[in-house]
Design an enzyme around this catalytic site. Structure first.
Site, PDB file in Angstrom:
ATOM      1  N   SER A 191       0.826  -1.209   0.000  1.00 15.09           N
ATOM      2  CA  SER A 191       0.000   0.000   0.000  1.00 15.09           C
ATOM      3  C   SER A 191       0.862   1.261   0.000  1.00 15.09           C
ATOM      4  CB  SER A 191      -0.941   0.000   1.203  1.00 15.09           C
ATOM      5  OG  SER A 191      -0.208  -0.040   2.407  1.00 15.09           O
ATOM      6  N   CYS A 192       2.154   1.099   0.225  1.00 14.54           N
ATOM      7  CA  CYS A 192       3.087   2.229   0.200  1.00 14.54           C
ATOM      8  C   CYS A 192       3.173   2.797  -1.214  1.00 14.54           C
ATOM      9  CB  CYS A 192       4.480   1.787   0.633  1.00 14.54           C
ATOM     10  SG  CYS A 192       4.557   1.151   2.308  1.00 14.54           S
ATOM     11  N   VAL A 193       3.685   4.013  -1.298  1.00 12.96           N
ATOM     12  CA  VAL A 193       3.908   4.665  -2.584  1.00 12.96           C
ATOM     13  C   VAL A 193       5.371   5.071  -2.664  1.00 12.96           C
ATOM     14  CG1 VAL A 193       3.434   6.791  -3.894  1.00 12.96           C
ATOM     15  CG2 VAL A 193       1.548   5.452  -2.983  1.00 12.96           C
TER      16      VAL A 193
ATOM     17  N   GLY B 200       0.579   1.885  -3.907  1.00 13.11           N
ATOM     18  CA  GLY B 200      -0.774   2.172  -3.449  1.00 13.11           C
ATOM     19  C   GLY B 200      -1.748   1.024  -3.636  1.00 13.11           C
TER      20      GLY B 200
END
Length: 171
Positions: A15-17, A83
């Site tokens: 989910s990190c960018v 994301g």
């Protein structure tokens, strides 16, 4: 940050960018990786700015590329990745991160030259700052499940570790 032709940055995103930013005239660039769009009030009071949060990570990378490059915003090439919604047990942190990074770029007058955002999978991103080439591999469900477990553990802990001052960034 690098301008060397043989340097490749790599990260794995759930989910990190991550943003890959490069000065296309000076052939210098770097990559960031942020876990959350912004700090909670408690974390902000206790630890101050941290590269694990979007606004700080974006500002730091852009400023570093500008200072080591030509200094012209018009010469920046920005690519954004990640994301994903890889864990149904968590709020859609990935969507919040995507919304944040898109709005940040609009607010600062930038346009992403390419992107690979959203979906339900983890990604491995490789970035060559000298040439600006980026490579994305969508990871199979086993690796995605491992990334999801790690993110869930971090979300449950809600522990913020202050960033260390070194050439290595832990996230």
């Amino acid at each position: 940050m690098s301008n060397l032709p043989d340097v490749t940055f790599s990260t794995v995103l759930g989910s990190c960018v991550a943003a890959c930013i490069r000065d296309r005239v000076a052939n210098v660039g770097g990559m960031n990786h942020f876990l959350l769009a912004e700090q909670s009030g408690a974390a902000r009071d206790r630890y101050g700015a941290s590269a694990r949060y979007g606004a700080f990570a974006m500002e730091q990378l852009i400023n570093k590329v500008l200072s080591q490059g030509t200094g012209r915003k018009a010469n920046l090439e920005i690519k954004i990745f990640g994301g994903g919604k890889i864990n149904s047990a968590l709020d859609d942190v990935g969507a919040k991160n995507i919304e944040f990074v898109r709005q940040f770029l609009v607010d600062e007058g930038y346009v992403a030259t390419s992107q690979d955002l959203g979906g339900t999978y983890a990604r491995r991103v490789l970035f060559k700052p000298h040439s600006g080439r980026a490579f994305v591999k969508r990871l199979d469900s086993d690796i995605g499940a491992n990334v999801a477990r790690e993110e869930l553990a971090i979300a449950r802990r809600r522990v913020v570790v202050p960033a260390a001052v070194s050439d290595i960034e832990l996230f």
